[in-house]
Design a protein around this motif. Structure first.
Motif, PDB file in Angstrom:
ATOM      1  N   ALA A 135     -33.136  37.841 -64.517  1.00 44.76           N
ATOM      2  CA  ALA A 135     -33.618  38.622 -63.375  1.00 44.76           C
ATOM      3  C   ALA A 135     -34.619  37.815 -62.561  1.00 44.76           C
ATOM      4  O   ALA A 135     -35.518  37.182 -63.122  1.00 44.76           O
ATOM      5  CB  ALA A 135     -34.258  39.915 -63.851  1.00 44.76           C
ATOM      6  N   ILE A 136     -34.468  37.851 -61.239  1.00 39.67           N
ATOM      7  CA  ILE A 136     -35.432  37.196 -60.352  1.00 39.67           C
ATOM      8  C   ILE A 136     -35.743  38.112 -59.173  1.00 39.67           C
ATOM      9  O   ILE A 136     -35.008  39.065 -58.901  1.00 39.67           O
ATOM     10  CB  ILE A 136     -34.918  35.835 -59.825  1.00 39.67           C
ATOM     11  CG1 ILE A 136     -33.767  36.045 -58.832  1.00 39.67           C
ATOM     12  CG2 ILE A 136     -34.502  34.914 -60.962  1.00 39.67           C
ATOM     13  CD1 ILE A 136     -33.435  34.802 -58.024  1.00 39.67           C
ATOM     14  N   GLY A 137     -36.811  37.812 -58.481  1.00 42.24           N
ATOM     15  CA  GLY A 137     -37.184  38.528 -57.264  1.00 42.24           C
ATOM     16  C   GLY A 137     -38.612  38.995 -57.240  1.00 42.24           C
ATOM     17  O   GLY A 137     -39.268  38.991 -56.192  1.00 42.24           O
ATOM     18  N   SER A 138     -39.146  39.367 -58.392  1.00 41.50           N
ATOM     19  CA  SER A 138     -40.491  39.928 -58.414  1.00 41.50           C
ATOM     20  C   SER A 138     -41.549  38.876 -58.082  1.00 41.50           C
ATOM     21  O   SER A 138     -42.464  39.133 -57.286  1.00 41.50           O
ATOM     22  CB  SER A 138     -40.774  40.543 -59.784  1.00 41.50           C
ATOM     23  OG  SER A 138     -42.021  41.192 -59.793  1.00 41.50           O
ATOM     24  N   ALA A 139     -41.428  37.700 -58.691  1.00 42.41           N
ATOM     25  CA  ALA A 139     -42.419  36.645 -58.432  1.00 42.41           C
ATOM     26  C   ALA A 139     -42.369  36.166 -56.992  1.00 42.41           C
ATOM     27  O   ALA A 139     -43.366  35.649 -56.465  1.00 42.41           O
ATOM     28  CB  ALA A 139     -42.200  35.481 -59.388  1.00 42.41           C
TER      29      ALA A 139
END
Length: 714
Positions: A613-617
């Motif tokens: 999962a990616i996107g929050s950082a």
């Protein structure tokens, strides 16, 4: 004044029944069961019928008092105090015939009332707990009328009635009279009893409970529990002891047109008293209901309005005459406060305090705080947006008593302890829809998440169609993003697209209060109107979204049991370290060295699916990372370190201080799209869980596949 004159009969009908005119006459809807002011107005709006006039409302109010005793057995304890056994409305006509027969049959006996009490007990085979309701200052209990049918269906329900005009009993005499009745209906029948006191009845109730302890001895009292509804134990904190005599003194200047004639205008006492009631009794919702109903009244001739206003204001003088109010405030409320309050701290009867947070007649909110700390065994039930007439159709007194701490039906003994692993059930469609609509959809709208799945050959495809559906347990293993806002989106997507209920293994702090569905949102469903607490804090808290959607505390035992029962788990091996990562550590994996989760999964032939999962950082800027937060001056860093050290670690094999529970200081940036890749599945059925090398190798493969997904996305 016209408005108040119209409102007064509504208060004395409170909660009034729906009015409907049909065939040119007034019908009372609901088999005689009243509804609240609010529902009356709503019903008026929904249905197409002739709106009532003020004279209709006055007649309704008078009939309400008559209906209270209809079809009920009444036993007189004194010339002015009686106790009525109340049956459900649907059974009253037939029961009245039975009562008449019994009274005639037993009229020549010396203990006829006791025999009738025994007969009443036999009608329900001794299955209903005994309940006695003590009314407010009116001595009748009109304000609780909405609750009577439900109470009488569930309990053997008795109501105290005090003559509204002729009674001049002292507080001590009231206490003794109620105590004598309890001896007849409870002690002589070897039964326990629930005391329910509303307003003044909530002041009389503790006095009676103390008296019963004196008669039966502590520990042997027939009072199993007590319910105090907006109790007048707080009377001494008000100014009513000063203002009530001023109000009742207005009777001396009443203007009558000659002796024995009916006055054409309302009396000063009824007008001023009516205005006081209008300002202090209803809560905001009830006031709106009164306003809406009055606004919809049909127009009447001036002389009819004046007559109806006089009759409307006259309801106060009829049901709470000035002399009676003066006596009851002085001899009941003032004396009762002096008798009861100094001894409340020693009354060890399980007590449920029910209070409205909009009570303008008494300082109920503050009284709840006082009693929960003063009384040995008291639980507060605070009701939002409720005033002194709290017992309208928005509140269910029967349910509150059933769930009270004194447990009248022994529910706690009959119910087995809830097991979160095996007793949990998948949320209903309505619960899922509500959570997604209110707490997941806003994140979806903001972050536009995309989901991909991977087949056994490693090929990606949009959507979750490639996730396997094995016969055995299924384990999702994911990286934990910054701040952990993505949990709700993962759970919701699995439920919606594949009907997979993945049970998260959550940090212990979640079960210490942070029970949100992705990012710490509130409990499942709309905000509750009622909250309960005792000396130890909140009681019967509604389940949060974590619990509702199956999350359990991340412990070796819970993980083992999930896999052993063939369920689906969602594990974040990086835990807090990944959620609160530092600068330059975006999407790094901080997994433990041990391959324990693979060994347990292999023991039960689970299928493991990694999630990248990616996107929050990319949606936030870290101003101060956890290390920098710990170095803040002025003792701030030390406070954070102490707080972190006192937080229970999620890993059983390390100390609290080994897990740094310190969030970074972040600021939001332009929201980045979130991507989730469900990687290639791993079948553990060919892995020996005792073979540490094989488990370690598979552990590395799962981590590498998750890393591959992150690299593909980045």
């Amino acid at each position: 004044m016209v408005f108040v004159g119209r409102a007064i009969p509504l208060l004395f009908a409170a909660p009034p029944r729906v009015l409907q005119t049909h065939d040119a006459h007034l019908n009372f809807i609901g088999a005689g069961r009243p509804t609240s002011l609010r529902s009356t107005a709503e019903e008026t709006t929904r249905n197409n019928y002739v709106s009532p006039g003020l004279s209709d409302i006055v007649e309704l109010s008078r009939n309400n008092y008559k209906d209270l005793a209809k079809g009920c057995y009444e036993t007189d304890m004194t010339p002015t105090i009686s106790f009525q056994y109340i049956r459900p409305v649907s059974e009253r006509d037939s029961f009245q015939s039975d009562v008449d027969f019994l009274e005639e049959e037993l009229s020549y006996g010396t203990d006829s009332s006791l025999k009738i009490i025994e007969k009443i007990r036999a009608t329900h085979n001794d299955e209903k707990p005994l309940l006695l309701y003590l009314p407010g200052l009116d001595g009748v209990g009109i304000s609780a009328q909405t609750q009577y049918d439900s109470l009488s269906n569930t309990f053997e329900f008795w109501r105290m009635r005090v003559d509204p005009k002729n009674d001049r009993s002292t507080f001590a005499e009231l206490t003794n009279t109620v105590s004598s009745f309890i001896q007849d209906v409870a002690i002589k029948q070897n039964r326990k009893l629930i005391l329910v006191g509303e307003s003044f009845g909530g002041l009389l109730g503790p006095s009676v409970a103390m008296r019963m302890e004196g008669i039966s001895g502590k520990g042997n009292s027939p009072v199993m529990g007590m319910v105090l509804v907006n109790p007048a134990t707080s009377f001494y904190k008000t100014g009513w002891s000063t203002w009530a005599p001023v109000l009742t003194a207005l009777r001396h200047i009443e203007n009558e047109e000659g002796k024995g004639n009916t006055p054409t205008l309302p009396t000063p006492y009824s007008v001023v008293g009516g205005m006081v009631l209008s300002m202090t009794i209803p809560d905001s919702s009830q006031s709106r209901g009164v306003f809406d109903l009055i606004s919809g009244m049909r127009n009447e001739k001036l002389e009819d309005v004046v007559k109806a206003m006089r009759d409307g204001f006259g309801l106060l003088a009829d049901n709470l005459p000035a002399k009676v109010v003066e006596h009851r405030v002085g001899q009941w409320c003032i004396v009762g406060s002096q008798v009861v309050n100094p001894r409340l701290g020693k009354l060890n009867v399980p007590t449920l305090f029910i209070g409205g947070d909009e009570d303008n007649l008494l300082p109920t909110k503050e009284e709840g705080d006082r009693l929960v700390s003063l009384m040995p065994n008291c639980t507060i039930m605070s009701v939002k947006d409720a005033g002194h007439f709290i017992l309208d159709d928005r509140f269910n007194l029967t349910e509150a008593i059933i769930d009270a701490p004194f447990d009248p039906f022994n529910k706690n003994e009959k119910q087995a302890k809830y097991d979160p692993i095996t007793d949990w059930e998948v949320p209903s469609d309505d619960e899922i829809r509500e959570a997604i609509e209110n707490r997941v959809k806003p994140l979806r709208d903001l972050l536009s998440p995309q989901f991909f799945s991977t087949d056994q050959a490693g090929r990606r495809k949009l959507g979750l169609g490639k996730i396997p559906t094995p016969d055995g347990p299924l384990l999702f293993v994911a990286n934990h993003q910054l701040i952990g806002l993505d949990l709700g989106m993962i759970i919701a997507e699995l439920l919606e697209e594949r009907n997979i209920a993945a049970r998260g293994l959550a940090h212990p702090i979640v079960f210490q209060g942070g029970n949100g569905f992705g990012g710490g949102a509130g409990p499942t469903g709309p905000q509750r109107r009622v909250t309960k607490r005792n000396k130890d804090g909140l009681v019967d808290q509604p389940q949060g979204d974590f619990q509702t959607f199956g999350a359990v505390m991340v412990t070796p035992k819970n993980f083992y049991r999930l896999m052993s029962t063939g369920q689906t788990g969602l594990l974040f091996p990086g835990g807090v370290r990944e959620v609160f990562h530092g600068k330059g550590e975006d999407y790094e994996l901080f997994w433990p060295k041990k391959a324990d989760f693979v060994r347990v999964a292999a023991r039960f032939n689970a299928t493991i699916v990694p999630i990248s999962a990616i996107g929050s950082a990319d949606s936030a800027n870290i101003l101060l990372d956890p290390d920098e937060m710990l170095n803040l001056p002025f003792g701030l860093g030390d406070r954070l370190r102490n707080s972190s050290d006192s937080t229970i670690s999620a890993r059983f094999d390390q100390n609290n201080s080994d897990e740094r529970f310190v969030p970074p200081l972040v600021t939001p940036s332009i929201p980045a799209r979130h991507y989730f890749v469900f990687g290639k599945p791993f079948d553990t059925s060919n892995i020996d869980h005792n073979d540490r090398e094989s488990c370690a190798s598979l552990y590395g493969d799962v981590k590498s596949e998750l890393r591959r997904g992150l690299d593909d996305l980045l």
